[in-house]
Design an enzyme around this catalytic site. Sequence first.
Site, mmCIF file in Angstrom:
data_model
loop_
_atom_site.group_PDB
_atom_site.id
_atom_site.type_symbol
_atom_site.label_atom_id
_atom_site.label_comp_id
_atom_site.label_asym_id
_atom_site.label_seq_id
_atom_site.Cartn_x
_atom_site.Cartn_y
_atom_site.Cartn_z
ATOM 1 N N LYS A 14 0.833 -1.213 0.000
ATOM 2 C CA LYS A 14 0.000 0.000 0.000
ATOM 3 C C LYS A 14 0.862 1.255 0.000
ATOM 4 O O LYS A 14 0.609 2.184 -0.748
ATOM 5 C CB LYS A 14 -0.907 0.051 1.250
ATOM 6 N N ARG A 89 -9.236 1.107 9.308
ATOM 7 C CA ARG A 89 -8.885 -0.289 9.537
ATOM 8 C C ARG A 89 -9.933 -1.007 10.390
ATOM 9 O O ARG A 89 -9.801 -2.204 10.627
ATOM 10 C CB ARG A 89 -7.564 -0.343 10.295
ATOM 11 N N ARG A 123 11.854 -6.102 4.251
ATOM 12 C CA ARG A 123 11.496 -4.699 4.031
ATOM 13 C C ARG A 123 12.356 -3.757 4.883
ATOM 14 O O ARG A 123 12.606 -4.002 6.051
ATOM 15 C CB ARG A 123 10.024 -4.480 4.380
ATOM 16 N N ARG A 155 11.543 -1.991 10.519
ATOM 17 C CA ARG A 155 10.514 -1.676 11.509
ATOM 18 C C ARG A 155 10.443 -2.787 12.552
ATOM 19 O O ARG A 155 10.503 -3.960 12.217
ATOM 20 C CB ARG A 155 9.167 -1.522 10.803
ATOM 21 N N ARG A 166 -0.062 -9.305 13.286
ATOM 22 C CA ARG A 166 -0.697 -8.225 12.524
ATOM 23 C C ARG A 166 -1.657 -8.779 11.478
ATOM 24 O O ARG A 166 -2.716 -8.216 11.225
ATOM 25 C CB ARG A 166 0.375 -7.349 11.855
HETATM 26 P P1 AMP Z 1 1.179 0.520 9.010
HETATM 27 O O1 AMP Z 1 2.429 1.232 8.706
HETATM 28 O O2 AMP Z 1 -0.015 1.075 8.247
HETATM 29 O O3 AMP Z 1 1.282 -0.966 8.860
HETATM 30 O O4 AMP Z 1 0.859 0.802 10.557
HETATM 31 C C1 AMP Z 1 1.759 0.388 11.580
HETATM 32 C C2 AMP Z 1 1.031 0.220 12.886
HETATM 33 O O5 AMP Z 1 0.441 1.470 13.268
HETATM 34 C C3 AMP Z 1 -0.136 -0.758 12.864
HETATM 35 O O6 AMP Z 1 0.277 -2.088 13.060
HETATM 36 C C4 AMP Z 1 -0.971 -0.225 14.025
HETATM 37 O O7 AMP Z 1 -0.399 -0.575 15.275
HETATM 38 C C5 AMP Z 1 -0.834 1.268 13.871
HETATM 39 N N1 AMP Z 1 -1.871 1.813 12.952
HETATM 40 C C6 AMP Z 1 -1.683 2.434 11.756
HETATM 41 N N2 AMP Z 1 -2.843 2.796 11.197
HETATM 42 C C7 AMP Z 1 -3.814 2.399 12.055
HETATM 43 C C8 AMP Z 1 -5.235 2.454 12.027
HETATM 44 N N3 AMP Z 1 -5.898 3.008 10.998
HETATM 45 N N4 AMP Z 1 -5.894 1.935 13.084
HETATM 46 C C9 AMP Z 1 -5.243 1.388 14.138
HETATM 47 N N5 AMP Z 1 -3.919 1.271 14.217
HETATM 48 C C10 AMP Z 1 -3.194 1.774 13.179
#
Ligand code: AMP
Length: 213
Positions: A14, A89, A123, A155, A166
Site C-alpha cells: 500500500k 482499519r 522490508r 521496523r 498483525r
Molecule cells: P502501518 O504502517 O499502516 O502498517 O501501521 C503500523 C502500525 O500502526 C499498525 O500495526 C498499528 O499498530 C498502527 N496503525 C496504523 N494505522 C492504524 C489504524 N488506521 N488503526 C489502528 N492502528 C493503526
Amino acid sequence: MIRMILMGPPGTGKGTQAKLLSEKYKVPQISTGDMLRKAVEEKTKLGLEAKGLMDAGKYVPDSLIMGIVKERLALQDCRTGFILDGVPRTLPQAEALKAITKIDMVMELQTADDAIVKRLSSRRQCRACNAIYGVELKPRKKGVCDKDGSPLFQRDDDKEETVRKRLQVYHEKTKPLLDVYQKQGLLVIVNGEEPIQHIFANISAVLGQKGLV
Ligand code: AMP
C-alpha cells in the site's frame, strides 16, 4: 479528483503504491502508520500512547486515529483529493470517516499471507523520507536511501512473530470493511502479488476507467 482508500494486509505494498500515485497525480498520501511512527520518534503524547500497541502488532484506538486523520484531511493540500493508506482499519473508523469526507473508490491490494511474511522480513524503510525498499526494489547502496542518503531501518513490527499477529488482527478487524465497501459499490480488487510497476499500471488504469484522473 481522487479520494481513495488503499486497503490490504500489512506488507501488501500500500505504501509503495500510495507514494507512486501521490507523485503521479499530485495528491497527498495519508499514512496513519507513517504519522504514528513520526509521533513515536518525536515522543509526543500520541507517540507514547501508540508505541507499545504498535510494537505488539495491535491497533491504536479508533478515536486517536480518527483525530489525526480528521486534522490531516482538513489541510489545504487535500482539497483536490488524497490517498488514504492504512486507514480506515476498523468499522468504527469507516463510520467516522464517512462523517468527514466522501470517498470515490476503495482499492484492495490482494496478497496471500505467506507472501506477506516473506516480503516483510526483507522490508527496509528510510528514516527521513519513509521510502520503502524490499526484495524487488533494493537500494543502490545497502542500508542507505537512494533518494536522500539517510540510513534505512527495519521496523520493529516487521519481525515474523509480529507480522503473524498483525495478519491475524487484519483478518479479524479490517477484512469485514471490504464487504461494507463492496456493498456500497466502491470496492475494486487488484492483485498485489505482481511486480510493483504492473500493479501501479493496473491501479492507474482503474482510475482512468472510473474517470477519477
Ligand atoms: P502501518 O504502517 O499502516 O502498517 O501501521 C503500523 C502500525 O500502526 C499498525 O500495526 C498499528 O499498530 C498502527 N496503525 C496504523 N494505522 C492504524 C489504524 N488506521 N488503526 C489502528 N492502528 C493503526
